[in-house]
Design an enzyme around this catalytic site. Sequence first.
Site, short mmCIF file in Angstrom:
data_model
loop_
_atom_site.label_atom_id
_atom_site.label_comp_id
_atom_site.label_asym_id
_atom_site.label_seq_id
_atom_site.Cartn_x
_atom_site.Cartn_y
_atom_site.Cartn_z
N CYS A 120 0.87 -1.18 0.00
CA CYS A 120 0.00 0.00 0.00
C CYS A 120 0.90 1.22 0.00
O CYS A 120 2.11 1.12 0.19
CB CYS A 120 -0.92 0.01 1.22
SG CYS A 120 -2.28 1.20 1.04
N CYS A 122 -0.17 4.24 1.76
CA CYS A 122 -0.57 5.22 2.79
C CYS A 122 0.49 5.46 3.86
O CYS A 122 0.56 6.55 4.43
CB CYS A 122 -1.89 4.82 3.45
SG CYS A 122 -1.84 3.24 4.31
N CYS A 130 -4.00 6.20 0.27
CA CYS A 130 -3.45 4.94 -0.24
C CYS A 130 -3.05 5.00 -1.71
O CYS A 130 -2.65 3.99 -2.29
CB CYS A 130 -4.46 3.82 -0.02
SG CYS A 130 -4.90 3.61 1.72
N LYS A 195 -12.46 -4.88 1.77
CA LYS A 195 -11.94 -4.05 2.86
C LYS A 195 -12.88 -2.88 3.07
O LYS A 195 -13.09 -2.06 2.17
CB LYS A 195 -10.53 -3.56 2.50
CG LYS A 195 -9.92 -2.65 3.54
CD LYS A 195 -8.46 -2.36 3.26
CE LYS A 195 -7.91 -1.34 4.22
NZ LYS A 195 -6.51 -1.03 3.94
N ARG A 217 -11.22 7.65 3.88
CA ARG A 217 -10.96 6.66 2.84
C ARG A 217 -12.24 6.12 2.20
O ARG A 217 -12.24 5.09 1.54
CB ARG A 217 -10.17 5.49 3.42
CG ARG A 217 -8.83 5.86 4.06
CD ARG A 217 -7.86 4.70 3.97
NE ARG A 217 -6.78 4.73 4.93
CZ ARG A 217 -5.77 5.61 4.95
NH1 ARG A 217 -5.72 6.57 4.04
NH2 ARG A 217 -4.83 5.53 5.87
N GLU A 233 -16.50 -7.45 -5.42
CA GLU A 233 -15.07 -7.17 -5.19
C GLU A 233 -14.26 -8.46 -5.22
O GLU A 233 -13.18 -8.53 -5.82
CB GLU A 233 -14.87 -6.47 -3.84
CG GLU A 233 -15.17 -4.97 -3.83
CD GLU A 233 -14.08 -4.16 -4.52
OE1 GLU A 233 -13.10 -4.74 -5.04
OE2 GLU A 233 -14.22 -2.92 -4.56
N LYS A 248 -11.87 -7.82 5.72
CA LYS A 248 -11.30 -6.98 6.77
C LYS A 248 -12.23 -5.82 7.08
O LYS A 248 -12.68 -5.18 6.13
CB LYS A 248 -9.96 -6.45 6.24
CG LYS A 248 -9.27 -5.48 7.14
CD LYS A 248 -8.05 -4.93 6.46
CE LYS A 248 -7.49 -3.84 7.34
NZ LYS A 248 -6.63 -2.98 6.62
N SER A 274 -6.67 -3.76 14.22
CA SER A 274 -6.12 -3.09 15.40
C SER A 274 -7.18 -2.69 16.42
O SER A 274 -6.99 -2.88 17.62
CB SER A 274 -5.32 -1.86 14.95
OG SER A 274 -6.15 -0.98 14.19
N TYR A 313 -2.92 -9.40 15.82
CA TYR A 313 -1.87 -8.95 16.73
C TYR A 313 -1.75 -9.91 17.91
O TYR A 313 -0.80 -9.84 18.68
CB TYR A 313 -2.15 -7.51 17.17
CG TYR A 313 -2.28 -6.60 15.96
CD1 TYR A 313 -1.15 -6.14 15.30
CD2 TYR A 313 -3.54 -6.28 15.41
CE1 TYR A 313 -1.25 -5.36 14.16
CE2 TYR A 313 -3.66 -5.52 14.27
CZ TYR A 313 -2.51 -5.06 13.64
OH TYR A 313 -2.63 -4.32 12.50
C1 PBG Z 1 -3.09 0.04 4.73
C2 PBG Z 1 -3.68 -0.81 5.80
C3 PBG Z 1 -4.48 -0.42 6.89
C4 PBG Z 1 -4.67 -1.57 7.66
C5 PBG Z 1 -4.03 -2.61 7.00
N1 PBG Z 1 -3.43 -2.12 5.83
C6 PBG Z 1 -4.96 0.90 7.32
C7 PBG Z 1 -6.01 1.61 6.59
O1 PBG Z 1 -6.55 1.15 5.59
O2 PBG Z 1 -6.28 2.72 7.01
C8 PBG Z 1 -5.43 -1.65 8.95
C9 PBG Z 1 -5.06 -2.78 9.84
C10 PBG Z 1 -5.50 -2.65 11.23
O3 PBG Z 1 -6.29 -1.76 11.62
O4 PBG Z 1 -5.05 -3.49 12.03
N2 PBG Z 1 -3.96 0.57 3.82
#
Ligand code: PBG
Length: 325
Positions: A120, A122, A130, A195, A217, A233, A248, A274, A313
């Site tokens: 990516c 970003c 991104c 995503k 985003r 998708e 995700k 996260s 994690y």
């Molecule tokens: C990059 C990316 C992101 C995450 C994984 N790859 C952040 C986003 O899209 O803002 C998020 C992963 C997470 O929150 O653990 N584009």
Amino acid sequence: MSELVHRPRRLRRREGVRALVREARLAPENLILPLFACPGEGVRKEVSSMPGVFNLSTDQVAREASAAFDAGVPAVILFGLPESKDETATGAYADRGVVQEAVRAVRRAAPEMVVIADTCLCEYTSHGHCGVVREGEVLNDESLELLARTAVSQAAAGADIVAPSAMMDGQVGAIRAGLDESGFEHVAVMSYAVKYASAFYGPFREAADSAPAFGDRRAYQMDAANAREAMREAELDVMEGADFLMVKPAGPYLDILRQVRDRFDLPLAAYHVSGEYAMLKAAAQRGWIDEKRAMLETLTGIRRAGADVILTYYAVEAARALNRR
Ligand code: PBG
């Protein structure tokens, strides 16, 4: 004499019987550990909203990856915090970029570990979006070339798998073509096919210093309400040559995981993101939940919904808990 014939409780009487009839299995080999690579040496900087997660210099990435491998975790996915950021995300595709160096370090430290590189822009753009930005718009086709370059540089450093997460249309096809042209036809693509634009990425953006400087985003990540669009998708990415699909976040989208599993035969990944991790950690720190049980129940639910592999994690903690059982 009792009238009851059907007594499901017979199969729940003790752990040996429960284990025998258990449907979804969670094992260390289902887990992928995300790591955040940063410049320097000897750096281990904890992310305040993600206890137990660190920004790690290359040497520490190698250490963490070895420890994870020893705990039974077979794969890592690498993210990078570059020395500096610019408009064209130069750090994303630099030969000596922070992720490229981390890939090499893991290869050396744990040669059998599967190395995945997040693809990516970003984390490397000054504006935190991104893709390439012009007049406040994130440009699609202009971004594809940079994403393909990034994937090729990650493959050249030794990544087994690249994982595009930018949600640009056509990114899987562009990356597949780029890899093939450079002789990396053996490198697999794990597509973040589905995503969503999610509030649960907040702590990640602290960890990766990648919050967008303006706007959000939503013009490229998906709307939380859409399930049919998720199938579209996924289908497009299958057609473009993806080797894995991903959904995700995981927990709030278990129905989507199930639908993708039922419709497509590619291996399916789920990203326990996260914010999902941070919520469990925060509640556990206050003594409000039993962390180990909540962690294993969450990850088991994601497996039951249809995920083959889970990016989390919690990978090392979960692997250690599973090994002790
Ligand atoms: C990059 C990316 C992101 C995450 C994984 N790859 C952040 C986003 O899209 O803002 C998020 C992963 C997470 O929150 O653990 N584009």
